[in-house]
Design a protein around this motif. Structure first.
Motif, PDB file in Angstrom:
ATOM      1  N   THR A   1       1.057  -0.804   0.191  1.00  0.00           N
ATOM      2  CA  THR A   1       0.371  -0.258  -0.150  1.00  0.00           C
ATOM      3  C   THR A   1       0.856   1.528   0.110  1.00  0.00           C
ATOM      4  O   THR A   1       2.380   1.091   0.134  1.00  0.00           O
ATOM      5  CB  THR A   1      -0.503   0.003   1.250  1.00  0.00           C
ATOM      6  OG1 THR A   1      -0.145   0.533   2.140  1.00  0.00           O
ATOM      7  CG2 THR A   1      -1.811  -1.334   1.476  1.00  0.00           C
ATOM      8  N   GLU A   2       0.257   2.622  -0.740  1.00  0.00           N
ATOM      9  CA  GLU A   2       1.194   3.663  -0.254  1.00  0.00           C
ATOM     10  C   GLU A   2       1.864   4.465   1.238  1.00  0.00           C
ATOM     11  O   GLU A   2       2.676   4.295   1.277  1.00  0.00           O
ATOM     12  CB  GLU A   2       0.128   4.392  -0.869  1.00  0.00           C
ATOM     13  CG  GLU A   2      -0.629   4.047  -2.351  1.00  0.00           C
ATOM     14  CD  GLU A   2      -0.871   5.956  -2.653  1.00  0.00           C
ATOM     15  OE1 GLU A   2      -0.821   6.852  -1.738  1.00  0.00           O
ATOM     16  OE2 GLU A   2      -1.978   5.845  -3.954  1.00  0.00           O
ATOM     17  N   ASP A   3       1.252   4.095   2.223  1.00  0.00           N
ATOM     18  CA  ASP A   3       1.396   3.892   3.176  1.00  0.00           C
ATOM     19  C   ASP A   3       3.018   3.227   4.048  1.00  0.00           C
ATOM     20  O   ASP A   3       3.356   3.617   4.371  1.00  0.00           O
ATOM     21  CB  ASP A   3       0.473   3.950   4.707  1.00  0.00           C
ATOM     22  CG  ASP A   3      -0.475   4.949   4.268  1.00  0.00           C
ATOM     23  OD1 ASP A   3      -0.967   5.953   3.562  1.00  0.00           O
ATOM     24  OD2 ASP A   3      -1.828   4.389   4.802  1.00  0.00           O
ATOM     25  N   ALA A   4       2.347   1.498   3.130  1.00  0.00           N
ATOM     26  CA  ALA A   4       3.398   0.959   3.643  1.00  0.00           C
ATOM     27  C   ALA A   4       4.189   0.805   3.325  1.00  0.00           C
ATOM     28  O   ALA A   4       6.260   0.904   3.369  1.00  0.00           O
ATOM     29  CB  ALA A   4       2.693  -0.352   3.545  1.00  0.00           C
ATOM     30  N   ALA A   5       4.682   1.609   1.723  1.00  0.00           N
ATOM     31  CA  ALA A   5       6.016   1.542   0.871  1.00  0.00           C
ATOM     32  C   ALA A   5       6.673   2.908   1.114  1.00  0.00           C
ATOM     33  O   ALA A   5       7.983   2.903   1.922  1.00  0.00           O
ATOM     34  CB  ALA A   5       5.163   2.375  -0.370  1.00  0.00           C
ATOM     35  N   ARG A   6       6.178   4.141   1.999  1.00  0.00           N
ATOM     36  CA  ARG A   6       6.565   5.202   2.813  1.00  0.00           C
ATOM     37  C   ARG A   6       7.083   4.591   4.145  1.00  0.00           C
ATOM     38  O   ARG A   6       8.089   5.208   4.425  1.00  0.00           O
ATOM     39  CB  ARG A   6       5.505   5.947   2.804  1.00  0.00           C
ATOM     40  CG  ARG A   6       4.751   7.023   2.126  1.00  0.00           C
ATOM     41  CD  ARG A   6       4.223   7.979   2.086  1.00  0.00           C
ATOM     42  NE  ARG A   6       3.535   8.095   1.406  1.00  0.00           N
ATOM     43  CZ  ARG A   6       2.356   8.298   0.674  1.00  0.00           C
ATOM     44  NH1 ARG A   6       1.411   7.498   1.626  1.00  0.00           N
ATOM     45  NH2 ARG A   6       1.712   9.119  -0.355  1.00  0.00           N
ATOM     46  N   ALA A   7       6.609   4.185   4.873  1.00  0.00           N
ATOM     47  CA  ALA A   7       7.297   3.254   6.083  1.00  0.00           C
ATOM     48  C   ALA A   7       8.077   2.391   5.611  1.00  0.00           C
ATOM     49  O   ALA A   7       8.912   1.795   6.785  1.00  0.00           O
ATOM     50  CB  ALA A   7       5.777   1.978   6.869  1.00  0.00           C
TER      51      ALA A   7
ATOM     52  N   ARG B   1      10.716  -5.413   6.702  1.00  0.00           N
ATOM     53  CA  ARG B   1       9.291  -5.598   6.574  1.00  0.00           C
ATOM     54  C   ARG B   1       8.684  -6.297   7.569  1.00  0.00           C
ATOM     55  O   ARG B   1       7.786  -6.588   8.280  1.00  0.00           O
ATOM     56  CB  ARG B   1       8.958  -6.715   5.466  1.00  0.00           C
ATOM     57  CG  ARG B   1      10.089  -8.102   5.613  1.00  0.00           C
ATOM     58  CD  ARG B   1       8.990  -8.975   4.719  1.00  0.00           C
ATOM     59  NE  ARG B   1      10.307  -9.844   4.244  1.00  0.00           N
ATOM     60  CZ  ARG B   1      10.151 -10.844   5.623  1.00  0.00           C
ATOM     61  NH1 ARG B   1       9.034 -11.007   5.956  1.00  0.00           N
ATOM     62  NH2 ARG B   1      10.826 -12.258   5.221  1.00  0.00           N
ATOM     63  N   MET B   2       9.654  -6.817   8.367  1.00  0.00           N
ATOM     64  CA  MET B   2       9.570  -7.996   9.821  1.00  0.00           C
ATOM     65  C   MET B   2       8.753  -6.598  11.258  1.00  0.00           C
ATOM     66  O   MET B   2       8.366  -6.853  11.532  1.00  0.00           O
ATOM     67  CB  MET B   2      10.629  -8.675  10.565  1.00  0.00           C
ATOM     68  CG  MET B   2      11.042 -10.158   9.819  1.00  0.00           C
ATOM     69  SD  MET B   2      12.353 -11.014   9.372  1.00  0.00           S
ATOM     70  CE  MET B   2      12.068 -11.316  11.393  1.00  0.00           C
ATOM     71  N   GLN B   3       9.637  -6.238  10.916  1.00  0.00           N
ATOM     72  CA  GLN B   3       9.095  -5.161  12.245  1.00  0.00           C
ATOM     73  C   GLN B   3       7.995  -4.392  11.790  1.00  0.00           C
ATOM     74  O   GLN B   3       7.158  -4.232  12.764  1.00  0.00           O
ATOM     75  CB  GLN B   3      10.185  -3.515  12.120  1.00  0.00           C
ATOM     76  CG  GLN B   3      11.624  -3.642  12.854  1.00  0.00           C
ATOM     77  CD  GLN B   3      12.779  -3.212  12.476  1.00  0.00           C
ATOM     78  OE1 GLN B   3      12.397  -2.047  12.638  1.00  0.00           O
ATOM     79  NE2 GLN B   3      14.081  -3.375  12.728  1.00  0.00           N
ATOM     80  N   LEU B   4       7.612  -3.996  10.825  1.00  0.00           N
ATOM     81  CA  LEU B   4       6.409  -3.591   9.529  1.00  0.00           C
ATOM     82  C   LEU B   4       5.410  -4.633  10.116  1.00  0.00           C
ATOM     83  O   LEU B   4       4.427  -4.170   9.907  1.00  0.00           O
ATOM     84  CB  LEU B   4       6.539  -2.631   8.485  1.00  0.00           C
ATOM     85  CG  LEU B   4       7.468  -2.000   8.872  1.00  0.00           C
ATOM     86  CD1 LEU B   4       7.858  -1.374   7.200  1.00  0.00           C
ATOM     87  CD2 LEU B   4       7.001  -0.454   9.908  1.00  0.00           C
ATOM     88  N   GLY B   5       5.099  -6.057  10.409  1.00  0.00           N
ATOM     89  CA  GLY B   5       4.751  -7.022   9.682  1.00  0.00           C
ATOM     90  C   GLY B   5       3.712  -6.927   8.305  1.00  0.00           C
ATOM     91  O   GLY B   5       2.920  -6.940   8.565  1.00  0.00           O
ATOM     92  N   LEU B   6       4.689  -6.911   7.624  1.00  0.00           N
ATOM     93  CA  LEU B   6       4.862  -7.510   6.372  1.00  0.00           C
ATOM     94  C   LEU B   6       4.745  -8.076   6.308  1.00  0.00           C
ATOM     95  O   LEU B   6       5.843  -8.864   6.383  1.00  0.00           O
ATOM     96  CB  LEU B   6       5.358  -6.348   5.483  1.00  0.00           C
ATOM     97  CG  LEU B   6       4.805  -4.451   5.753  1.00  0.00           C
ATOM     98  CD1 LEU B   6       6.018  -3.732   4.970  1.00  0.00           C
ATOM     99  CD2 LEU B   6       3.939  -4.406   5.160  1.00  0.00           C
ATOM    100  N   PRO B   7       3.978  -8.614   4.725  1.00  0.00           N
ATOM    101  CA  PRO B   7       4.402 -10.426   4.090  1.00  0.00           C
ATOM    102  C   PRO B   7       5.640 -10.250   3.939  1.00  0.00           C
ATOM    103  O   PRO B   7       6.313  -9.498   3.689  1.00  0.00           O
ATOM    104  CB  PRO B   7       3.417 -10.463   3.364  1.00  0.00           C
ATOM    105  CG  PRO B   7       3.035  -8.825   3.325  1.00  0.00           C
ATOM    106  CD  PRO B   7       3.069  -8.275   4.402  1.00  0.00           C
ATOM    107  N   ALA B   8       5.852 -11.528   3.861  1.00  0.00           N
ATOM    108  CA  ALA B   8       7.346 -12.043   3.141  1.00  0.00           C
ATOM    109  C   ALA B   8       7.461 -11.226   1.653  1.00  0.00           C
ATOM    110  O   ALA B   8       8.749 -11.157   1.852  1.00  0.00           O
ATOM    111  CB  ALA B   8       7.440 -13.512   3.011  1.00  0.00           C
TER     112      ALA B   8
END
Length: 307
Positions: A125-131, A241-248
């Motif tokens: 997502t846009e927010d996830a990309a920025r994060a 990604r692990m810190q943010l809880g994003l998928p592999a």
């Protein structure tokens, strides 16, 4: 299966790979994959016919031979996608060999690859990309390396670059202007706009980098000053990604996918996005339309006033 091929076939394979490197600027990994696939095919024919496969036998390959080879691959447990990839390499080899030796390669070129479901890109997502960009900058122990990692990932998302393209930038590309000339896969050249945020990220890194920027040297450096290894960006992205809880699937390449998907979602033209990404075929870019449709359906299902 023992990989045994004749000297003549080995020489032909070597010539084909040299041509792929010269004409298509294929990477070392691509060339190795091509070589392995073609060698396995010739070795199969050797076992299948119980005789060495020189150039004359290779020119006599039949449709039943092709069917037997693909059936063999499926019995070995290969997925349809892998079989299709191997067939593509063999066809490339035969196009080159037939032109050089003057025979008709119809039996090979007419072989149909098994159908498989193409995997859709997995954008953030846009927010996830920025994060992701912000969090990548927290993984290194030194300030300049943190700025470096953020600059690389910003270029992937902000310009749609491949990781190899970002790390291939040299001092000659500096200072970054409003656009950047990129030489991508197959030596395909394209011009990509450089957003102010990407320029600022690179400038911040350059201000902190302890190594001089010679014209022929890599812009992005490792700890000892050599070209940055892409594995370090992959590692920083994995930790983030692990810190943010994003998928592999939230990898460096996913940032490029996100660039394309977000452009399309904002009304970007498919042909323009194809040019920005450097795709040789529009069909490759069209995968993003399916991604956007999935997103639209999710929005529809979440917001439509159901009766």
């Amino acid at each position: 299966m023992t990989l045994t091929i004749s000297p003549a076939a080995r020489d032909a394979l070597s010539g084909w790979l040299d041509a792929q490197k010269a004409l298509r600027n294929a990477s070392a990994n691509t060339l190795e994959a091509y070589r392995a696939d073609a060698v396995e095919f010739v070795a199969f024919l050797t076992a299948h016919h119980a005789e060495p496969q020189g150039l004359a036998p290779l020119a006599r390959v039949t449709t039943p031979d092709m069917r037997a080879w693909m059936a063999h691959l499926r019995r070995e447990g290969l997925a349809a996608r892998s079989v299709a990839r191997k067939l593509s390499a063999v066809k490339s080899f035969y196009r080159w060999l037939a032109q050089r030796e003057g025979f008709e390669p119809t039996a090979v070129l007419s072989a149909r690859a098994p159908k498989f479901q193409k995997k859709l890109p997995r954008p953030l997502t846009e927010d996830a990309a920025r994060a992701m960009i912000d969090t990548v900058g927290m993984q290194s122990q030194t300030t300049w390396q943190s700025a470096r990692d953020m600059a690389v990932v910003t270029l992937l998302y902000g310009c749609g670059l491949r990781i190899s393209e970002a790390l291939g930038l040299t001092g000659r590309d500096l200072p970054l202007g409003e656009s950047l000339r990129i030489l991508g896969k197959g030596r395909k050249e394209r011009i990509v706009p450089v957003l102010p945020v990407a320029r600022r990220a690179v400038e911040s890194y350059l201000a902190l980098c302890p190594y001089p920027m010679e014209p022929d040297a890599a812009v992005f450096r490792g700890a000892r000053g050599g070209p940055l290894n892409p594995r370090l960006i992959a590692k920083a992205t994995e930790q983030a990604r692990m810190q943010l809880g994003l998928p592999a699937t939230a990898t460096p390449h996913a940032m490029r996918h996100s660039f394309a998907t977000h452009l399309l979602g904002a009304g970007g033209d498919l042909r323009a996005i194809q040019e920005l990404l450097g795709h040789a075929s529009l069909s490759t870019t069209q995968a993003y339309t399916a991604v956007d449709e999935v997103h639209l359906m999710k929005v529809y299902e979440a917001t439509h006033p159901k009766a």
